[in-house]
Design a protein around this motif. Structure first.
Motif, PDB file in Angstrom:
ATOM      1  N   LEU A  65      15.844  -2.844  -6.153  1.00 19.41           N
ATOM      2  CA  LEU A  65      15.786  -4.302  -6.130  1.00 19.41           C
ATOM      3  C   LEU A  65      15.308  -4.819  -4.772  1.00 19.41           C
ATOM      4  N   ILE A  66      15.802  -4.237  -3.698  1.00 20.84           N
ATOM      5  CA  ILE A  66      15.349  -4.626  -2.352  1.00 20.84           C
ATOM      6  C   ILE A  66      13.875  -4.311  -2.181  1.00 20.84           C
ATOM      7  N   HIS A  67      13.459  -3.151  -2.645  1.00 22.00           N
ATOM      8  CA  HIS A  67      12.045  -2.761  -2.565  1.00 22.00           C
ATOM      9  C   HIS A  67      11.166  -3.727  -3.360  1.00 22.00           C
ATOM     10  N   LEU A  68      11.609  -4.096  -4.551  1.00 26.93           N
ATOM     11  CA  LEU A  68      10.862  -5.036  -5.400  1.00 26.93           C
ATOM     12  C   LEU A  68      10.738  -6.397  -4.713  1.00 26.93           C
ATOM     13  N   LEU A  69      11.828  -6.907  -4.179  1.00 28.73           N
ATOM     14  CA  LEU A  69      11.788  -8.210  -3.520  1.00 28.73           C
ATOM     15  C   LEU A  69      10.940  -8.188  -2.247  1.00 28.73           C
ATOM     16  N   ALA A  70      11.028  -7.111  -1.478  1.00 26.31           N
ATOM     17  CA  ALA A  70      10.229  -7.011  -0.255  1.00 26.31           C
ATOM     18  C   ALA A  70       8.739  -6.980  -0.582  1.00 26.31           C
ATOM     19  N   ARG A  71       8.350  -6.220  -1.595  1.00 28.68           N
ATOM     20  CA  ARG A  71       6.934  -6.182  -1.989  1.00 28.68           C
ATOM     21  C   ARG A  71       6.483  -7.511  -2.542  1.00 28.68           C
ATOM     22  N   LEU A  72       7.355  -8.167  -3.278  1.00 30.68           N
ATOM     23  CA  LEU A  72       7.004  -9.457  -3.866  1.00 30.68           C
ATOM     24  C   LEU A  72       6.822 -10.525  -2.799  1.00 30.68           C
ATOM     25  N   LEU A  73       7.704 -10.564  -1.820  1.00 28.17           N
ATOM     26  CA  LEU A  73       7.645 -11.609  -0.808  1.00 28.17           C
ATOM     27  C   LEU A  73       6.665 -11.319   0.318  1.00 28.17           C
ATOM     28  N   TYR A  74       6.575 -10.071   0.762  1.00 24.22           N
ATOM     29  CA  TYR A  74       5.816  -9.793   1.974  1.00 24.22           C
ATOM     30  C   TYR A  74       4.483  -9.096   1.759  1.00 24.22           C
ATOM     31  N   CYS A  75       4.336  -8.331   0.718  1.00 21.75           N
ATOM     32  CA  CYS A  75       3.094  -7.581   0.547  1.00 21.75           C
ATOM     33  C   CYS A  75       2.095  -8.288  -0.359  1.00 21.75           C
ATOM     34  N   ILE A  76       2.532  -8.779  -1.457  1.00 25.60           N
ATOM     35  CA  ILE A  76       1.623  -9.295  -2.464  1.00 25.60           C
ATOM     36  C   ILE A  76       1.040 -10.653  -2.070  1.00 25.60           C
ATOM     37  N   HIS A  77       1.839 -11.538  -1.534  1.00 32.17           N
ATOM     38  CA  HIS A  77       1.436 -12.929  -1.386  1.00 32.17           C
ATOM     39  C   HIS A  77       0.932 -13.311  -0.001  1.00 32.17           C
ATOM     40  N   PHE A  78       0.338 -12.411   0.742  1.00 33.18           N
ATOM     41  CA  PHE A  78      -0.283 -12.859   1.978  1.00 33.18           C
ATOM     42  C   PHE A  78      -1.790 -12.841   1.823  1.00 33.18           C
ATOM     43  N   ARG A  79      -2.433 -13.646   2.622  1.00 34.76           N
ATOM     44  CA  ARG A  79      -3.871 -13.874   2.513  1.00 34.76           C
ATOM     45  C   ARG A  79      -4.498 -13.753   3.897  1.00 34.76           C
ATOM     46  N   TYR A  80      -5.644 -13.067   3.956  1.00 33.33           N
ATOM     47  CA  TYR A  80      -6.426 -13.017   5.184  1.00 33.33           C
ATOM     48  C   TYR A  80      -7.494 -14.084   5.116  1.00 33.33           C
ATOM     49  N   ILE A  81      -7.648 -14.831   6.205  1.00 30.33           N
ATOM     50  CA  ILE A  81      -8.625 -15.910   6.269  1.00 30.33           C
ATOM     51  C   ILE A  81      -9.557 -15.635   7.440  1.00 30.33           C
ATOM     52  N   PHE A  82     -10.846 -15.560   7.148  1.00 32.58           N
ATOM     53  CA  PHE A  82     -11.884 -15.404   8.160  1.00 32.58           C
ATOM     54  C   PHE A  82     -12.485 -16.789   8.364  1.00 32.58           C
ATOM     55  N   ASP A  83     -12.110 -17.472   9.453  1.00 25.28           N
ATOM     56  CA  ASP A  83     -12.500 -18.853   9.702  1.00 25.28           C
ATOM     57  C   ASP A  83     -13.698 -18.911  10.646  1.00 25.28           C
ATOM     58  N   MET A  84     -14.793 -19.517  10.178  1.00 24.57           N
ATOM     59  CA  MET A  84     -16.014 -19.565  10.971  1.00 24.57           C
ATOM     60  C   MET A  84     -15.907 -20.548  12.135  1.00 24.57           C
ATOM     61  N   TYR A  85     -15.201 -21.667  11.957  1.00 18.41           N
ATOM     62  CA  TYR A  85     -15.139 -22.679  13.010  1.00 18.41           C
ATOM     63  C   TYR A  85     -14.370 -22.198  14.233  1.00 18.41           C
ATOM     64  N   THR A  86     -13.274 -21.532  14.039  1.00 20.26           N
ATOM     65  CA  THR A  86     -12.517 -21.004  15.171  1.00 20.26           C
ATOM     66  C   THR A  86     -12.943 -19.587  15.529  1.00 20.26           C
ATOM     67  N   ARG A  87     -13.802 -18.993  14.689  1.00 18.02           N
ATOM     68  CA  ARG A  87     -14.269 -17.617  14.866  1.00 18.02           C
ATOM     69  C   ARG A  87     -13.083 -16.662  15.041  1.00 18.02           C
ATOM     70  N   SER A  88     -12.120 -16.814  14.139  1.00 19.48           N
ATOM     71  CA  SER A  88     -10.896 -16.018  14.199  1.00 19.48           C
ATOM     72  C   SER A  88     -10.489 -15.549  12.813  1.00 19.48           C
ATOM     73  N   VAL A  89      -9.676 -14.510  12.808  1.00 21.26           N
ATOM     74  CA  VAL A  89      -9.095 -13.986  11.571  1.00 21.26           C
ATOM     75  C   VAL A  89      -7.620 -14.357  11.580  1.00 21.26           C
ATOM     76  N   TYR A  90      -7.171 -14.938  10.465  1.00 12.73           N
ATOM     77  CA  TYR A  90      -5.788 -15.368  10.332  1.00 12.73           C
ATOM     78  C   TYR A  90      -5.125 -14.634   9.173  1.00 12.73           C
ATOM     79  N   ARG A  91      -3.800 -14.572   9.249  1.00 13.49           N
ATOM     80  CA  ARG A  91      -3.003 -14.036   8.150  1.00 13.49           C
ATOM     81  C   ARG A  91      -2.027 -15.126   7.733  1.00 13.49           C
ATOM     82  N   LYS A  92      -2.084 -15.514   6.476  1.00 13.75           N
ATOM     83  CA  LYS A  92      -1.234 -16.579   5.951  1.00 13.75           C
ATOM     84  C   LYS A  92      -0.255 -15.963   4.968  1.00 13.75           C
TER      85      LYS A  92
END
Length: 166
Positions: A65-92
């Protein structure tokens, strides 16, 4: 369904964003099935098992259950953003918090091999092997996986590389 849809890739004139671990969401179903099977086994055999076996079932269920919740909250739902205006890579993350990882000048994309699978990773130049971020799903040496990797390279990786070189 294309790989762009599976990874929820959004390509706009000023940014590219993707969720590289979204394809692992199907693994969550297996984790949930394991939890349900363990709960059913625990409930069916609760009277016949000793205290040690009951504690064992409880520990296994809690860890799954802890493993399932950790993967659900922290692994699956993050997004990498490559922003041209700031010329930076973000993690949301799931909660909307946006963290700057690196600038485009520091970014390097390379392939990383781990136990018969490989994926594309993003890291800071000259430190990429110390801290890196997986930006693609895992690929193997099978025919279907090679087709998926070619599709990823053409539809997702090529626009990212173009943006990094600007």
């Amino acid at each position: 369904m294309s790989i762009k849809d599976k990874l929820k890739v959004e390509i706009t004139p000023d940014s590219i964003s993707l969720q590289p671990h979204l394809m692992q969401a199907s693994n969550l179903l297996w984790d949930a099935a394991g939890i349900i099977a363990m709960l059913m086994g625990w409930l069916l055999f609760q009277e016949k098992l000793g205290k040690g076996a009951l504690i064992f079932f409880q520990i296994i269920i809690a860890s799954l259950l802890i493993h399932l919740l950790a993967r659900l909250l922290y692994c699956i739902h993050f997004r990498y953003i490559f922003d041209m205006y700031t010329r930076s890579v973000y993690r949301k993350n799931l909660f909307g918090k946006r963290r700057r990882l690196m600038s485009f000048d520091e970014a390097v994309i390379f392939t990383k091999y781990e136990s018969n699978d490989w994926h594309y990773s993003l890291g800071i130049r000259k430190k990429q092997f110390l801290k890196n971020y997986q930006i693609s799903p895992d690929f193997s040496s099978g025919i279907n996986s090679l087709k998926r990797s070619e599709e990823y390279e053409k539809e997702v990786l090529a626009p990212i590389l173009e943006l990094l070189e600007l």
